[in-house]
Design a protein around this motif. Structure first.
Motif, PDB file in Angstrom:
ATOM      1  N   HIS A 464       2.234   1.646   7.579  1.00  0.00           N
ATOM      2  CA  HIS A 464       3.024   1.484   8.803  1.00  0.00           C
ATOM      3  C   HIS A 464       4.435   1.005   8.483  1.00  0.00           C
ATOM      4  N   VAL A 465       4.571   0.118   7.529  1.00  0.00           N
ATOM      5  CA  VAL A 465       5.905  -0.351   7.159  1.00  0.00           C
ATOM      6  C   VAL A 465       6.728   0.790   6.571  1.00  0.00           C
ATOM      7  N   LEU A 466       6.121   1.606   5.709  1.00  0.00           N
ATOM      8  CA  LEU A 466       6.837   2.728   5.119  1.00  0.00           C
ATOM      9  C   LEU A 466       7.263   3.747   6.173  1.00  0.00           C
ATOM     10  N   MET A 467       6.425   3.946   7.172  1.00  0.00           N
ATOM     11  CA  MET A 467       6.718   4.956   8.184  1.00  0.00           C
ATOM     12  C   MET A 467       7.723   4.468   9.221  1.00  0.00           C
ATOM     13  N   HIS A 468       7.765   3.145   9.501  1.00  0.00           N
ATOM     14  CA  HIS A 468       8.587   2.654  10.606  1.00  0.00           C
ATOM     15  C   HIS A 468       9.768   1.802  10.169  1.00  0.00           C
ATOM     16  N   GLN A 469       9.701   1.199   8.999  1.00  0.00           N
ATOM     17  CA  GLN A 469      10.783   0.297   8.593  1.00  0.00           C
ATOM     18  C   GLN A 469      11.429   0.708   7.270  1.00  0.00           C
ATOM     19  N   GLY A 470      11.151   1.895   6.785  1.00  0.00           N
ATOM     20  CA  GLY A 470      11.802   2.350   5.575  1.00  0.00           C
ATOM     21  C   GLY A 470      10.983   2.081   4.333  1.00  0.00           C
ATOM     22  N   HIS A 471      11.632   2.199   3.179  1.00  0.00           N
ATOM     23  CA  HIS A 471      10.956   2.114   1.891  1.00  0.00           C
ATOM     24  C   HIS A 471      10.990   0.683   1.354  1.00  0.00           C
ATOM     25  N   PHE A 472      10.147   0.439   0.363  1.00  0.00           N
ATOM     26  CA  PHE A 472      10.208  -0.809  -0.398  1.00  0.00           C
ATOM     27  C   PHE A 472       9.841  -0.485  -1.838  1.00  0.00           C
ATOM     28  N   THR A 473      10.168  -1.385  -2.730  1.00  0.00           N
ATOM     29  CA  THR A 473       9.962  -1.141  -4.148  1.00  0.00           C
ATOM     30  C   THR A 473       8.584  -1.633  -4.592  1.00  0.00           C
ATOM     31  N   LEU A 474       8.214  -1.187  -5.787  1.00  0.00           N
ATOM     32  CA  LEU A 474       6.925  -1.583  -6.353  1.00  0.00           C
ATOM     33  C   LEU A 474       6.881  -3.086  -6.596  1.00  0.00           C
ATOM     34  N   GLY A 475       7.972  -3.642  -7.093  1.00  0.00           N
ATOM     35  CA  GLY A 475       8.009  -5.080  -7.343  1.00  0.00           C
ATOM     36  C   GLY A 475       7.922  -5.895  -6.070  1.00  0.00           C
ATOM     37  N   ASP A 476       8.405  -5.343  -4.937  1.00  0.00           N
ATOM     38  CA  ASP A 476       8.337  -6.076  -3.671  1.00  0.00           C
ATOM     39  C   ASP A 476       6.904  -6.281  -3.201  1.00  0.00           C
ATOM     40  N   ASP A 507       9.683  -2.221 -11.752  1.00  0.00           N
ATOM     41  CA  ASP A 507       9.598  -2.951 -10.484  1.00  0.00           C
ATOM     42  C   ASP A 507      10.528  -2.381  -9.422  1.00  0.00           C
ATOM     43  N   ASP A 508      11.611  -1.745  -9.829  1.00  0.00           N
ATOM     44  CA  ASP A 508      12.560  -1.203  -8.852  1.00  0.00           C
ATOM     45  C   ASP A 508      12.210   0.216  -8.414  1.00  0.00           C
ATOM     46  N   PHE A 509      11.014   0.703  -8.786  1.00  0.00           N
ATOM     47  CA  PHE A 509      10.581   2.034  -8.363  1.00  0.00           C
ATOM     48  C   PHE A 509      10.336   2.017  -6.854  1.00  0.00           C
ATOM     49  N   VAL A 510      10.971   2.922  -6.122  1.00  0.00           N
ATOM     50  CA  VAL A 510      10.871   2.972  -4.660  1.00  0.00           C
ATOM     51  C   VAL A 510       9.623   3.752  -4.262  1.00  0.00           C
ATOM     52  N   LEU A 511       8.773   3.121  -3.479  1.00  0.00           N
ATOM     53  CA  LEU A 511       7.512   3.729  -3.055  1.00  0.00           C
ATOM     54  C   LEU A 511       7.703   4.537  -1.780  1.00  0.00           C
ATOM     55  N   GLU A 512       6.851   5.547  -1.611  1.00  0.00           N
ATOM     56  CA  GLU A 512       6.845   6.369  -0.412  1.00  0.00           C
ATOM     57  C   GLU A 512       5.418   6.508   0.096  1.00  0.00           C
ATOM     58  N   ALA A 513       5.297   6.844   1.370  1.00  0.00           N
ATOM     59  CA  ALA A 513       3.969   7.053   1.953  1.00  0.00           C
ATOM     60  C   ALA A 513       3.280   8.220   1.250  1.00  0.00           C
ATOM     61  N   GLY A 514       2.002   8.035   0.921  1.00  0.00           N
ATOM     62  CA  GLY A 514       1.241   9.054   0.230  1.00  0.00           C
ATOM     63  C   GLY A 514       1.171   8.870  -1.266  1.00  0.00           C
ATOM     64  N   ASP A 515       1.964   7.955  -1.837  1.00  0.00           N
ATOM     65  CA  ASP A 515       1.902   7.694  -3.272  1.00  0.00           C
ATOM     66  C   ASP A 515       0.523   7.153  -3.652  1.00  0.00           C
ATOM     67  N   GLN A 516       0.043   7.568  -4.820  1.00  0.00           N
ATOM     68  CA  GLN A 516      -1.207   7.034  -5.356  1.00  0.00           C
ATOM     69  C   GLN A 516      -0.892   6.213  -6.594  1.00  0.00           C
ATOM     70  N   LEU A 517      -1.334   4.957  -6.575  1.00  0.00           N
ATOM     71  CA  LEU A 517      -1.013   4.013  -7.634  1.00  0.00           C
ATOM     72  C   LEU A 517      -2.236   3.765  -8.514  1.00  0.00           C
ATOM     73  N   LEU A 518      -2.033   3.761  -9.822  1.00  0.00           N
ATOM     74  CA  LEU A 518      -3.055   3.355 -10.778  1.00  0.00           C
ATOM     75  C   LEU A 518      -2.645   1.993 -11.316  1.00  0.00           C
ATOM     76  N   LEU A 519      -3.475   0.985 -11.054  1.00  0.00           N
ATOM     77  CA  LEU A 519      -3.129  -0.395 -11.353  1.00  0.00           C
ATOM     78  C   LEU A 519      -4.189  -1.031 -12.232  1.00  0.00           C
ATOM     79  N   ALA A 520      -3.799  -2.061 -12.971  1.00  0.00           N
ATOM     80  CA  ALA A 520      -4.725  -2.816 -13.810  1.00  0.00           C
ATOM     81  C   ALA A 520      -4.398  -4.295 -13.689  1.00  0.00           C
ATOM     82  N   GLY A 521      -5.451  -5.105 -13.585  1.00  0.00           N
ATOM     83  CA  GLY A 521      -5.256  -6.547 -13.466  1.00  0.00           C
ATOM     84  C   GLY A 521      -6.569  -7.253 -13.220  1.00  0.00           C
TER      85      GLY A 521
END
Length: 563
Positions: A464-476, A507-521
């Motif tokens: 919802h944030v990506l669709m209504h308030q714009g993009h944000f970065t991976l680090g955010d 961290d400054d990679f800009v995310l978009e709706a529909g992105d699929q993330l592979l994460l480890a932690g």
């Protein structure tokens, strides 16, 4: 439930008929025997209602007395006969009922009915695990640790009972039944709308083949992962479109060859595909040179083929007739056999027979002859883990663990396979750096690897944030939901956007709706991030630091009106 009901009717048919006959005789007798009044004069017999009422409370040992009036001697004589007659009838019925409750078939019917009801009521996505031996148990424990629902089918009733004794967080729907039977797969929810896949991980590859075929025919829309040992069964499974076929012998042979040729890349793969939240394995650095292979069965042939591709020269010890001049007949447990194989010049030895005791004997004897020898030991059964841990080989191969690790990796992180494909073009230094990052965030445990897609179903808050308030970065977004000033100990491995792959995004990679993330932690970091991605209030707090109440839609409308 109908089967249990009709089973009761069938088993209790004779006792019920006997009771009906006894009650009928008793009631009819009282309606025929004349009574007596207070003056001792004969009166009419009891009515049918009073006779039935009296027999009902007398036969059930309640006993209100002689009503509506005192009985005549003839009535008392008949009642005495009826009392003993009903005692016999009820005793017969109770004994039959107890025998029914103890009957194995009836108990299995009740257990199956309870199992079917529990599966039918599942509201969350689940996996069907066929086989709960060493491999299945490891998979179930990993599912339970990560909160993934699952259903178990296991042929061995004792193994199913042992599940109740283990410290699982949830109550597991498990049934002692043969998973090769299609009806049992259907009972376990094969066609359930929440069933996400089937894992055929029994110790019998023919049973796994039958399960894979049944799944492909009955519900072709869900993936099936099957365990196999021989190439013939693998080919048969592949012909039916089995999504993933795991041969533990081939996998270990690939891993061992990779550990020789590219140890840092193997270390990275070992961390990413290991069972989550388990102690970090020791680094493996098998040397090049000449090796001795004890045992030339299915496992031995797979290892020999892979190692020879890396340039390693092999001397094979096997009881069968040798195929080459360098091969030695024997089992490798005797010192003279190892000496004849040239252990003094060997860099490593593989104890690869199908007998754990023989493998330990080979390893101990080889170590006594050459203490600095690199030893690879094949462990066939996890019950012998204490023995293999006490010996502490340089590299231990446990088939059940290899299968479980790959199953968990495939199911929890489908994008991991594409990431591993990218590793082939990377050098050893790159792999060593990434492995060090993963070890640093895990606090001595293997990381959890998972996929997360930024869509309305998997991450509604972020979407919802990506669709209504714009993009944000991976680090955010990779920040602690309880204190946004602290970054989460998560390593982003890969981002898939359409057909494009972004390896180790910054961290400054800009995310978009529909992105699929592979994460480890760590698992705790995963839960923290999932709450952030799902909860709109949490998402806004992590991104902006503002703590707002109300629905996201209401806040967006309020912002629009203010603008």
């Amino acid at each position: 439930m109908n089967s249990a009901f009709f089973l009761v009717l069938r088993r209790m048919r004779a006792p019920i008929i006997v009771l009906i006959v006894i009650y009928a005789i008793s009631v009819i007798g009282l309606t025929l025997v004349p009574g007596v009044d207070a003056e001792g004069k004969a009166t009419a017999p009891m009515s049918f209602f009073h006779a039935f009422y009296f027999i009902s409370y007398t036969a059930t040992t309640i006993g209100f007395g002689e009503i509506p009036v005192a009985f005549s001697e003839a009535q008392r004589l008949w009642v005495t006969f009826c009392i003993y007659l009903t005692v016999i009838g009820w005793s017969y019925s109770v004994v039959t009922l107890i025998a029914l409750l103890q009957d194995k078939g009836f108990q299995n019917t009740l257990t199956t009915n309870r199992f079917v009801r529990r599966v039918r009521r599942l509201k969350e996505p689940f996996y069907l695990v066929a086989g709960c031996g060493e491999t299945g148990n490891l998979i179930c424990r990993s599912f339970d640790r990560t909160g993934q629902a699952f259903v178990v089918l296991e042929r061995d009733e004792q193994r199913v009972e042992e599940l109740d004794l283990q410290d699982f967080k949830t109550d597991i729907p498990a049934l002692a039944a043969d998973a090769r039977q299609p009806d049992n797969l259907l009972l376990a929810g094969l066609k359930h709308r929440k069933c996400r896949g089937v894992l055929a991980v029994t110790n019998d590859e023919q049973a796994n083949l039958a399960i894979a075929i049944a799944v492909r025919l009955l519900n072709p829309d869900i993936p099936v992962i099957a365990r196999a040992r021989s190439h013939a069964v693998e080919a048969n499974m592949a012909s039916f479109g089995t999504d993933h076929i795991i041969n533990p012998y081939e996998r270990f042979a690939e891993h061992l060859a990779l550990a020789v040729a590219a140890p840092e890349r193997f270390r990275l793969i070992e961390l990413l595909t290991g069972l989550p939240e388990n102690p970090l394995p020791e680094p493996h650095r098998p040397p090049a040179g000449r090796w001795i292979l004890c045992g030339y069965g299915i496992f031995g042939r797979a290892v020999a083929e892979r190692l020879r591709q890396t340039g390693i020269a092999l001397t094979i010890i096997d009881p069968a007739a040798p195929d080459a001049d360098s091969d030695i007949p024997g089992d490798g447990t005797e010192a003279r056999t190892l000496l004849a194989a040239g252990i003094a010049e060997a860099s490593g030895i593989i104890a690869g027979t199908d007998n754990d005791i023989n493998n330990l004997s080979i390893a101990v004897t080889a170590t006594e002859l050459k203490p600095d020898l690199f030893v690879v030991a094949r462990q066939n059964h996890s019950a012998n883990s204490a023995l293999f841990a006490a010996y502490d080989a340089d590299f231990t191969m446990l088939p059940s663990r290899i299968v479980a690790q790959e199953c968990i990796a495939i199911l929890t992180a489908p994008l991991l396979a594409r990431f591993l494909d990218q590793l082939r073009s990377r050098d050893e230094g790159w792999s060593a750096t990434l492995a060090a990052r993963l070890q640093a965030i895990g606090e001595g445990l293997t990381p959890v690897v998972w996929d997360s897609r930024l869509n309305i179903s998997e991450a509604p808050g972020a979407y919802h944030v990506l669709m209504h308030q714009g993009h944000f970065t991976l680090g955010d977004i990779l920040r602690d939901g309880t204190d946004r000033s602290r970054p989460l100990p998560i390593v982003p491995l890969l981002i898939e956007r359409g057909d494009d792959l972004h390896l180790l995004p910054a961290d400054d990679f800009v995310l978009e709706a529909g992105d699929q993330l592979l994460l480890a932690g760590p698992l705790s970091a995963r839960h923290n991030l999932e709450l952030t991605l799902h909860n709109p209030q949490e998402t806004l707090y992590v991104l902006s630091g503002s703590e707002q109440s109300g629905t996201l839609l209401a806040r967006l409308l309020k912002s629009a009106r203010a603008a």
